[in-house]
Design a protein around this motif. Structure first.
Motif, PDB file in Angstrom:
ATOM      1  N   SER A  68       0.849  -1.186   0.000  1.00  0.00           N
ATOM      2  CA  SER A  68       0.000   0.000   0.000  1.00  0.00           C
ATOM      3  C   SER A  68       0.884   1.235   0.000  1.00  0.00           C
ATOM      4  O   SER A  68       2.067   1.180   0.344  1.00  0.00           O
ATOM      5  CB  SER A  68      -0.927   0.026   1.227  1.00  0.00           C
ATOM      6  N   VAL A  69       0.300   2.365  -0.377  1.00  0.00           N
ATOM      7  CA  VAL A  69       1.037   3.629  -0.348  1.00  0.00           C
ATOM      8  C   VAL A  69       1.518   3.914   1.064  1.00  0.00           C
ATOM      9  O   VAL A  69       2.673   4.294   1.298  1.00  0.00           O
ATOM     10  CB  VAL A  69       0.142   4.778  -0.866  1.00  0.00           C
ATOM     11  N   GLU A  70       0.644   3.701   2.027  1.00  0.00           N
ATOM     12  CA  GLU A  70       0.927   4.039   3.418  1.00  0.00           C
ATOM     13  C   GLU A  70       2.077   3.225   3.999  1.00  0.00           C
ATOM     14  O   GLU A  70       2.862   3.718   4.815  1.00  0.00           O
ATOM     15  CB  GLU A  70      -0.342   3.811   4.255  1.00  0.00           C
ATOM     16  N   ASP A  71       2.200   1.967   3.556  1.00  0.00           N
ATOM     17  CA  ASP A  71       3.210   1.070   4.138  1.00  0.00           C
ATOM     18  C   ASP A  71       4.543   1.086   3.411  1.00  0.00           C
ATOM     19  O   ASP A  71       5.450   0.329   3.761  1.00  0.00           O
ATOM     20  CB  ASP A  71       2.674  -0.369   4.146  1.00  0.00           C
ATOM     21  N   THR A  72       4.689   1.928   2.422  1.00  0.00           N
ATOM     22  CA  THR A  72       5.888   1.874   1.585  1.00  0.00           C
ATOM     23  C   THR A  72       7.172   2.063   2.384  1.00  0.00           C
ATOM     24  O   THR A  72       8.122   1.281   2.275  1.00  0.00           O
ATOM     25  CB  THR A  72       5.814   2.937   0.474  1.00  0.00           C
ATOM     26  N   GLU A  73       7.217   3.096   3.205  1.00  0.00           N
ATOM     27  CA  GLU A  73       8.444   3.364   3.965  1.00  0.00           C
ATOM     28  C   GLU A  73       8.703   2.277   4.996  1.00  0.00           C
ATOM     29  O   GLU A  73       9.826   1.798   5.146  1.00  0.00           O
ATOM     30  CB  GLU A  73       8.339   4.729   4.653  1.00  0.00           C
ATOM     31  N   GLN A  74       7.650   1.851   5.690  1.00  0.00           N
ATOM     32  CA  GLN A  74       7.800   0.840   6.733  1.00  0.00           C
ATOM     33  C   GLN A  74       8.295  -0.485   6.166  1.00  0.00           C
ATOM     34  O   GLN A  74       9.098  -1.186   6.785  1.00  0.00           O
ATOM     35  CB  GLN A  74       6.453   0.628   7.441  1.00  0.00           C
ATOM     36  N   LEU A  75       7.838  -0.825   4.970  1.00  0.00           N
ATOM     37  CA  LEU A  75       8.215  -2.104   4.368  1.00  0.00           C
ATOM     38  C   LEU A  75       9.525  -2.033   3.585  1.00  0.00           C
ATOM     39  O   LEU A  75       9.948  -3.020   2.991  1.00  0.00           O
ATOM     40  CB  LEU A  75       7.099  -2.595   3.432  1.00  0.00           C
ATOM     41  N   GLY A  76      10.155  -0.867   3.577  1.00  0.00           N
ATOM     42  CA  GLY A  76      11.386  -0.730   2.818  1.00  0.00           C
ATOM     43  C   GLY A  76      11.145  -0.701   1.329  1.00  0.00           C
ATOM     44  O   GLY A  76      11.996  -1.115   0.536  1.00  0.00           O
ATOM     45  N   GLY A  77       9.973  -0.195   0.945  1.00  0.00           N
ATOM     46  CA  GLY A  77       9.639  -0.094  -0.464  1.00  0.00           C
ATOM     47  C   GLY A  77      10.337   1.081  -1.123  1.00  0.00           C
ATOM     48  O   GLY A  77      11.106   1.814  -0.495  1.00  0.00           O
ATOM     49  N   LEU A  78      10.051   1.241  -2.383  1.00  0.00           N
ATOM     50  CA  LEU A  78      10.739   2.250  -3.180  1.00  0.00           C
ATOM     51  C   LEU A  78       9.718   3.002  -4.012  1.00  0.00           C
ATOM     52  O   LEU A  78       8.786   2.406  -4.552  1.00  0.00           O
ATOM     53  CB  LEU A  78      11.761   1.557  -4.095  1.00  0.00           C
ATOM     54  N   VAL A  79       9.882   4.330  -4.102  1.00  0.00           N
ATOM     55  CA  VAL A  79       9.018   5.147  -4.949  1.00  0.00           C
ATOM     56  C   VAL A  79       9.907   5.928  -5.906  1.00  0.00           C
ATOM     57  O   VAL A  79      10.801   6.657  -5.479  1.00  0.00           O
ATOM     58  CB  VAL A  79       8.155   6.125  -4.123  1.00  0.00           C
ATOM     59  N   LEU A  80       9.665   5.761  -7.187  1.00  0.00           N
ATOM     60  CA  LEU A  80      10.423   6.475  -8.209  1.00  0.00           C
ATOM     61  C   LEU A  80       9.454   7.170  -9.150  1.00  0.00           C
ATOM     62  O   LEU A  80       8.343   6.688  -9.372  1.00  0.00           O
ATOM     63  CB  LEU A  80      11.295   5.500  -9.013  1.00  0.00           C
ATOM     64  N   ARG A  81       9.870   8.285  -9.702  1.00  0.00           N
ATOM     65  CA  ARG A  81       9.032   9.001 -10.668  1.00  0.00           C
ATOM     66  C   ARG A  81       9.595   8.783 -12.066  1.00  0.00           C
ATOM     67  O   ARG A  81      10.789   8.926 -12.305  1.00  0.00           O
ATOM     68  CB  ARG A  81       8.971  10.487 -10.338  1.00  0.00           C
ATOM     69  N   SER A  82       8.694   8.445 -12.995  1.00  0.00           N
ATOM     70  CA  SER A  82       9.113   8.207 -14.372  1.00  0.00           C
ATOM     71  C   SER A  82       8.211   8.955 -15.337  1.00  0.00           C
ATOM     72  O   SER A  82       6.993   8.926 -15.212  1.00  0.00           O
ATOM     73  CB  SER A  82       9.048   6.707 -14.689  1.00  0.00           C
ATOM     74  N   ASN A  83       8.828   9.610 -16.297  1.00  0.00           N
ATOM     75  CA  ASN A  83       8.062  10.244 -17.377  1.00  0.00           C
ATOM     76  C   ASN A  83       8.421   9.624 -18.726  1.00  0.00           C
ATOM     77  O   ASN A  83       8.170  10.204 -19.779  1.00  0.00           O
ATOM     78  CB  ASN A  83       8.293  11.756 -17.405  1.00  0.00           C
ATOM     79  N   LYS A  84       9.014   8.438 -18.665  1.00  0.00           N
ATOM     80  CA  LYS A  84       9.402   7.755 -19.892  1.00  0.00           C
ATOM     81  C   LYS A  84       8.650   6.434 -19.999  1.00  0.00           C
ATOM     82  O   LYS A  84       8.830   5.535 -19.174  1.00  0.00           O
ATOM     83  CB  LYS A  84      10.912   7.516 -19.904  1.00  0.00           C
ATOM     84  N   PHE A  85       7.806   6.330 -20.999  1.00  0.00           N
ATOM     85  CA  PHE A  85       7.102   5.076 -21.231  1.00  0.00           C
ATOM     86  C   PHE A  85       6.865   4.894 -22.716  1.00  0.00           C
ATOM     87  O   PHE A  85       6.811   5.849 -23.485  1.00  0.00           O
ATOM     88  CB  PHE A  85       5.790   4.995 -20.444  1.00  0.00           C
ATOM     89  N   ILE A  86       6.773   3.632 -23.100  1.00  0.00           N
ATOM     90  CA  ILE A  86       6.617   3.246 -24.503  1.00  0.00           C
ATOM     91  C   ILE A  86       5.300   2.515 -24.644  1.00  0.00           C
ATOM     92  O   ILE A  86       5.064   1.507 -23.975  1.00  0.00           O
ATOM     93  CB  ILE A  86       7.766   2.328 -24.951  1.00  0.00           C
ATOM     94  N   VAL A  87       4.435   3.005 -25.518  1.00  0.00           N
ATOM     95  CA  VAL A  87       3.146   2.371 -25.782  1.00  0.00           C
ATOM     96  C   VAL A  87       3.224   1.670 -27.131  1.00  0.00           C
ATOM     97  O   VAL A  87       3.885   2.160 -28.059  1.00  0.00           O
ATOM     98  CB  VAL A  87       2.008   3.420 -25.791  1.00  0.00           C
ATOM     99  N   HIS A  88       2.559   0.532 -27.244  1.00  0.00           N
ATOM    100  CA  HIS A  88       2.566  -0.175 -28.521  1.00  0.00           C
ATOM    101  C   HIS A  88       2.063   0.739 -29.633  1.00  0.00           C
ATOM    102  O   HIS A  88       1.061   1.456 -29.468  1.00  0.00           O
ATOM    103  CB  HIS A  88       1.685  -1.425 -28.446  1.00  0.00           C
ATOM    104  N   GLU A  89       2.756   0.711 -30.738  1.00  0.00           N
ATOM    105  CA  GLU A  89       2.467   1.625 -31.835  1.00  0.00           C
ATOM    106  C   GLU A  89       1.068   1.444 -32.406  1.00  0.00           C
ATOM    107  O   GLU A  89       0.485   2.379 -32.952  1.00  0.00           O
ATOM    108  CB  GLU A  89       3.503   1.416 -32.954  1.00  0.00           C
ATOM    109  N   ARG A  90       0.494   0.251 -32.249  1.00  0.00           N
ATOM    110  CA  ARG A  90      -0.840  -0.007 -32.789  1.00  0.00           C
ATOM    111  C   ARG A  90      -1.878  -0.208 -31.694  1.00  0.00           C
ATOM    112  O   ARG A  90      -2.915  -0.839 -31.915  1.00  0.00           O
ATOM    113  CB  ARG A  90      -0.807  -1.215 -33.721  1.00  0.00           C
TER     114      ARG A  90
END
Length: 278
Positions: free
Chosen positions: A92-114
Protein backbone atom coordinates in the motif's frame (compact mmCIF):
# COMPACT_ATOMS: atom_id res chain seq x y z
CA UNK A 1 -9.97 -6.09 -8.04
CA UNK A 2 -10.19 -3.42 -10.67
CA UNK A 3 -8.34 -0.86 -12.89
CA UNK A 4 -7.72 2.87 -13.38
CA UNK A 5 -8.05 5.96 -15.57
CA UNK A 6 -11.35 7.24 -16.88
CA UNK A 7 -13.50 4.17 -17.53
CA UNK A 8 -14.08 3.74 -21.24
CA UNK A 9 -17.26 1.80 -21.94
CA UNK A 10 -17.31 0.31 -25.40
CA UNK A 11 -20.23 -0.65 -27.57
CA UNK A 12 -19.52 -4.35 -27.16
CA UNK A 13 -19.98 -4.19 -23.39
CA UNK A 14 -16.30 -3.84 -22.62
CA UNK A 15 -14.63 -1.67 -20.00
CA UNK A 16 -10.97 -0.72 -19.91
CA UNK A 17 -10.12 -1.22 -16.25
CA UNK A 18 -8.83 2.19 -15.15
CA UNK A 19 -10.26 4.69 -12.62
CA UNK A 20 -9.55 8.10 -11.16
CA UNK A 21 -7.54 7.88 -7.98
CA UNK A 22 -8.25 10.72 -5.58
CA UNK A 23 -6.23 10.15 -2.42
CA UNK A 24 -7.36 9.96 0.27
CA UNK A 25 -11.08 9.18 0.24
CA UNK A 26 -13.17 6.50 1.94
CA UNK A 27 -13.16 3.03 0.44
CA UNK A 28 -16.18 0.81 0.93
CA UNK A 29 -15.77 -2.38 -1.05
CA UNK A 30 -13.73 -4.20 -3.65
CA UNK A 31 -14.60 -6.01 -6.83
CA UNK A 32 -12.24 -8.94 -6.82
CA UNK A 33 -14.95 -11.27 -5.52
CA UNK A 34 -13.46 -14.07 -3.43
CA UNK A 35 -10.17 -12.20 -3.09
CA UNK A 36 -7.51 -12.40 -0.42
CA UNK A 37 -5.12 -9.78 0.85
CA UNK A 38 -1.59 -10.46 -0.31
CA UNK A 39 1.84 -10.09 1.27
CA UNK A 40 4.25 -8.30 -1.02
CA UNK A 41 6.87 -11.01 -0.37
CA UNK A 42 4.65 -13.38 -2.36
CA UNK A 43 4.25 -10.84 -5.17
CA UNK A 44 7.62 -9.07 -5.34
CA UNK A 45 7.09 -8.33 -9.03
CA UNK A 46 3.86 -6.39 -8.35
CA UNK A 47 4.16 -2.67 -9.03
CA UNK A 48 1.72 0.15 -8.28
CA UNK A 49 1.56 2.96 -10.82
CA UNK A 50 -0.07 6.26 -9.88
CA UNK A 51 -0.25 8.32 -13.03
CA UNK A 52 -0.61 12.08 -13.21
CA UNK A 53 -2.85 13.15 -16.07
CA UNK A 54 -2.80 16.40 -17.99
CA UNK A 55 -6.12 17.45 -16.48
CA UNK A 56 -4.66 17.05 -12.97
CA UNK A 57 -6.32 13.80 -12.02
CA UNK A 58 -4.41 10.81 -10.76
CA UNK A 59 -5.10 7.31 -11.95
CA UNK A 60 -4.25 3.95 -10.43
CA UNK A 61 -2.84 1.03 -12.40
CA UNK A 62 -0.76 -2.03 -11.72
CA UNK A 63 2.42 -3.17 -13.36
CA UNK A 64 4.89 -6.05 -13.46
CA UNK A 65 8.59 -5.56 -12.77
CA UNK A 66 10.61 -7.19 -15.57
CA UNK A 67 14.13 -6.26 -14.52
CA UNK A 68 16.09 -3.48 -12.82
CA UNK A 69 14.83 -0.82 -15.22
CA UNK A 70 11.53 -1.80 -16.87
CA UNK A 71 7.90 -2.25 -15.79
CA UNK A 72 5.27 -3.91 -17.96
CA UNK A 73 1.75 -2.44 -17.93
CA UNK A 74 -1.31 -1.81 -20.11
CA UNK A 75 -1.27 0.71 -22.93
CA UNK A 76 -4.47 2.36 -21.75
CA UNK A 77 -2.85 3.15 -18.40
CA UNK A 78 -0.71 5.74 -20.18
CA UNK A 79 -3.60 7.67 -21.77
CA UNK A 80 -3.23 11.36 -20.92
CA UNK A 81 -0.50 10.62 -18.36
CA UNK A 82 2.49 12.96 -18.02
CA UNK A 83 4.37 10.87 -15.43
CA UNK A 84 4.02 7.94 -13.05
CA UNK A 85 4.90 7.56 -9.41
CA UNK A 86 6.11 3.96 -9.34
CA UNK A 87 5.74 2.07 -6.05
CA UNK A 88 7.81 -1.10 -5.66
CA UNK A 89 8.06 -3.56 -2.79
CA UNK A 90 4.94 -2.41 -0.94
CA UNK A 91 1.35 -3.54 -0.44
CA UNK A 92 0.00 0.00 0.00
CA UNK A 93 1.04 3.63 -0.35
CA UNK A 94 0.93 4.04 3.42
CA UNK A 95 3.21 1.07 4.14
CA UNK A 96 5.89 1.87 1.58
CA UNK A 97 8.44 3.36 3.97
CA UNK A 98 7.80 0.84 6.73
CA UNK A 99 8.22 -2.10 4.37
CA UNK A 100 11.39 -0.73 2.82
CA UNK A 101 9.64 -0.09 -0.46
CA UNK A 102 10.74 2.25 -3.18
CA UNK A 103 9.02 5.15 -4.95
CA UNK A 104 10.42 6.48 -8.21
CA UNK A 105 9.03 9.00 -10.67
CA UNK A 106 9.11 8.21 -14.37
CA UNK A 107 8.06 10.24 -17.38
CA UNK A 108 9.40 7.76 -19.89
CA UNK A 109 7.10 5.08 -21.23
CA UNK A 110 6.62 3.25 -24.50
CA UNK A 111 3.15 2.37 -25.78
CA UNK A 112 2.57 -0.17 -28.52
CA UNK A 113 2.47 1.62 -31.84
CA UNK A 114 -0.84 -0.01 -32.79
CA UNK A 115 -2.63 0.32 -29.46
CA UNK A 116 -6.32 1.01 -30.04
CA UNK A 117 -8.35 2.08 -26.97
CA UNK A 118 -11.62 1.48 -28.83
CA UNK A 119 -10.97 -2.24 -29.17
CA UNK A 120 -8.29 -2.80 -26.50
CA UNK A 121 -6.03 -4.08 -29.29
CA UNK A 122 -2.29 -4.17 -28.48
CA UNK A 123 -2.98 -2.96 -24.95
CA UNK A 124 0.61 -3.06 -23.76
CA UNK A 125 3.20 -0.52 -22.59
CA UNK A 126 6.57 -0.35 -20.86
CA UNK A 127 7.56 2.15 -18.16
CA UNK A 128 11.27 2.92 -17.86
CA UNK A 129 12.55 3.59 -14.36
CA UNK A 130 14.91 6.57 -13.94
CA UNK A 131 17.70 4.34 -12.63
CA UNK A 132 18.58 0.71 -12.06
CA UNK A 133 17.02 -0.60 -8.88
CA UNK A 134 18.41 -3.05 -6.35
CA UNK A 135 16.51 -6.27 -5.84
CA UNK A 136 15.37 -7.15 -2.31
CA UNK A 137 13.13 -9.81 -0.77
CA UNK A 138 10.16 -7.58 -1.67
CA UNK A 139 11.39 -6.33 -5.05
CA UNK A 140 12.03 -9.07 -7.60
CA UNK A 141 11.35 -9.35 -11.34
CA UNK A 142 8.78 -11.64 -12.86
CA UNK A 143 9.79 -14.14 -15.52
CA UNK A 144 8.65 -13.82 -19.12
CA UNK A 145 7.53 -16.99 -20.90
CA UNK A 146 10.06 -18.37 -23.34
CA UNK A 147 9.42 -17.54 -26.98
CA UNK A 148 8.97 -21.26 -27.59
CA UNK A 149 6.06 -21.45 -25.16
CA UNK A 150 3.16 -20.35 -27.31
CA UNK A 151 0.57 -22.70 -25.85
CA UNK A 152 -2.81 -21.20 -25.10
CA UNK A 153 -2.75 -21.98 -21.33
CA UNK A 154 -6.48 -22.90 -21.45
CA UNK A 155 -7.55 -24.78 -18.33
CA UNK A 156 -4.54 -23.67 -16.27
CA UNK A 157 -4.88 -21.82 -12.97
CA UNK A 158 -3.58 -18.26 -12.86
CA UNK A 159 -3.36 -15.56 -10.22
CA UNK A 160 -4.29 -11.89 -10.70
CA UNK A 161 -3.27 -9.23 -8.20
CA UNK A 162 -3.71 -5.51 -7.71
CA UNK A 163 -5.38 -2.68 -5.85
CA UNK A 164 -8.58 -2.46 -7.87
CA UNK A 165 -11.57 -1.07 -6.01
CA UNK A 166 -15.15 -0.10 -6.70
CA UNK A 167 -14.52 3.45 -5.47
CA UNK A 168 -11.47 5.67 -4.99
CA UNK A 169 -8.65 4.09 -3.04
CA UNK A 170 -6.98 5.41 0.10
CA UNK A 171 -3.34 5.42 1.14
CA UNK A 172 -3.85 2.32 3.29
CA UNK A 173 -5.71 0.10 0.81
CA UNK A 174 -3.85 -3.19 0.55
CA UNK A 175 -3.09 -5.32 -2.47
CA UNK A 176 -5.42 -8.22 -3.17
CA UNK A 177 -5.18 -11.33 -5.29
CA UNK A 178 -7.43 -14.05 -6.58
CA UNK A 179 -7.16 -17.31 -8.47
CA UNK A 180 -8.73 -17.58 -11.92
CA UNK A 181 -8.76 -20.20 -14.68
CA UNK A 182 -7.73 -19.52 -18.25
CA UNK A 183 -10.48 -20.18 -20.80
CA UNK A 184 -10.13 -20.61 -24.53
CA UNK A 185 -10.36 -17.58 -26.78
CA UNK A 186 -13.33 -19.22 -28.51
CA UNK A 187 -15.25 -19.31 -25.22
CA UNK A 188 -14.21 -15.76 -24.38
CA UNK A 189 -15.37 -14.55 -27.79
CA UNK A 190 -18.91 -15.46 -26.74
CA UNK A 191 -18.72 -12.54 -24.27
CA UNK A 192 -16.59 -10.02 -26.17
CA UNK A 193 -16.14 -9.31 -29.87
CA UNK A 194 -12.61 -7.95 -29.42
CA UNK A 195 -10.90 -11.25 -28.62
CA UNK A 196 -7.87 -11.76 -30.86
CA UNK A 197 -4.69 -13.84 -30.69
CA UNK A 198 -3.21 -11.02 -28.59
CA UNK A 199 -5.77 -11.58 -25.82
CA UNK A 200 -5.96 -14.20 -23.06
CA UNK A 201 -9.10 -14.54 -20.91
CA UNK A 202 -9.61 -15.95 -17.43
CA UNK A 203 -12.58 -16.30 -15.11
CA UNK A 204 -13.24 -17.26 -11.50
CA UNK A 205 -15.11 -20.21 -10.09
CA UNK A 206 -17.57 -17.86 -8.38
CA UNK A 207 -17.54 -14.07 -8.63
CA UNK A 208 -13.78 -13.59 -8.75
CA UNK A 209 -12.63 -11.15 -11.37
CA UNK A 210 -10.43 -8.18 -12.07
CA UNK A 211 -12.02 -4.77 -12.18
CA UNK A 212 -11.44 -1.03 -12.12
CA UNK A 213 -8.00 -0.24 -10.70
CA UNK A 214 -6.35 -3.53 -11.65
CA UNK A 215 -5.44 -2.37 -15.17
CA UNK A 216 -1.90 -3.14 -16.21
CA UNK A 217 -1.35 -5.58 -13.38
CA UNK A 218 0.10 -9.08 -13.65
CA UNK A 219 -1.58 -12.37 -14.44
CA UNK A 220 0.84 -15.16 -13.53
CA UNK A 221 0.66 -18.93 -13.75
CA UNK A 222 -0.24 -20.29 -10.32
CA UNK A 223 2.74 -21.28 -8.16
CA UNK A 224 5.12 -19.40 -10.44
CA UNK A 225 6.20 -15.84 -11.11
CA UNK A 226 5.79 -16.24 -14.87
CA UNK A 227 3.67 -13.41 -16.23
CA UNK A 228 1.34 -14.53 -19.03
CA UNK A 229 -1.15 -11.65 -19.01
CA UNK A 230 -1.62 -7.92 -18.44
CA UNK A 231 -4.98 -6.87 -17.01
CA UNK A 232 -6.83 -5.08 -19.80
CA UNK A 233 -10.64 -5.17 -19.89
CA UNK A 234 -13.76 -6.50 -18.22
CA UNK A 235 -17.56 -6.38 -18.46
CA UNK A 236 -19.05 -2.91 -18.73
CA UNK A 237 -22.11 -3.88 -16.70
CA UNK A 238 -20.17 -4.42 -13.50
CA UNK A 239 -17.38 -6.55 -12.11
CA UNK A 240 -19.37 -8.55 -9.56
CA UNK A 241 -20.20 -11.16 -12.15
CA UNK A 242 -18.75 -14.41 -13.39
CA UNK A 243 -17.97 -12.92 -16.78
CA UNK A 244 -14.29 -13.45 -17.73
CA UNK A 245 -11.70 -10.73 -17.64
CA UNK A 246 -9.56 -9.90 -20.67
CA UNK A 247 -5.78 -9.71 -20.49
CA UNK A 248 -3.09 -8.84 -23.00
CA UNK A 249 -1.43 -12.14 -23.95
CA UNK A 250 2.27 -11.73 -23.12
CA UNK A 251 3.51 -14.56 -25.36
CA UNK A 252 2.03 -12.70 -28.34
CA UNK A 253 4.21 -9.65 -27.59
CA UNK A 254 7.57 -11.19 -26.69
CA UNK A 255 9.19 -9.85 -29.86
CA UNK A 256 7.79 -6.38 -29.20
CA UNK A 257 9.06 -6.38 -25.61
CA UNK A 258 12.48 -7.60 -26.72
CA UNK A 259 12.68 -4.95 -29.43
CA UNK A 260 12.12 -2.19 -26.86
CA UNK A 261 14.27 -3.33 -23.95
CA UNK A 262 16.52 -5.89 -25.67
CA UNK A 263 19.82 -6.70 -24.04
CA UNK A 264 19.20 -4.23 -21.21
CA UNK A 265 17.36 -6.93 -19.25
CA UNK A 266 18.95 -8.40 -16.13
CA UNK A 267 17.92 -12.03 -15.59
CA UNK A 268 17.77 -12.59 -11.87
CA UNK A 269 14.76 -14.49 -10.62
CA UNK A 270 13.91 -16.23 -7.38
CA UNK A 271 12.11 -19.56 -7.83
CA UNK A 272 8.71 -19.98 -6.27
CA UNK A 273 7.52 -23.04 -4.40
CA UNK A 274 3.96 -24.31 -4.10
CA UNK A 275 3.43 -22.26 -0.94
CA UNK A 276 4.22 -18.93 -2.56
CA UNK A 277 0.82 -17.99 -3.86
CA UNK A 278 -2.62 -19.41 -3.21
Amino acid sequence: MRGNSIPHVLGMGLLLLTIACLLPTPTESYAIGQSKFGRIEKFPYQVMLIGKQLWRKRILCGGTLLDRRWVLTAGHCTMGVTHFDVYLGTKSVEDTEQLGGLVLRSNKFIVHERFNPETAANDIALVKLPRDIAFTARIQPAALPTRFRHDQFAGLSVVASGWGAMVEMTNSDSMQYTELKVISNAECAQEYDVVTSGVICAKGLKDETVCTGDSGGPLVLKDTQMVVGITSFGPADGCETNIPGGFTRVTHYLDWIESKIGGQRHHQHHPYGSDNLI
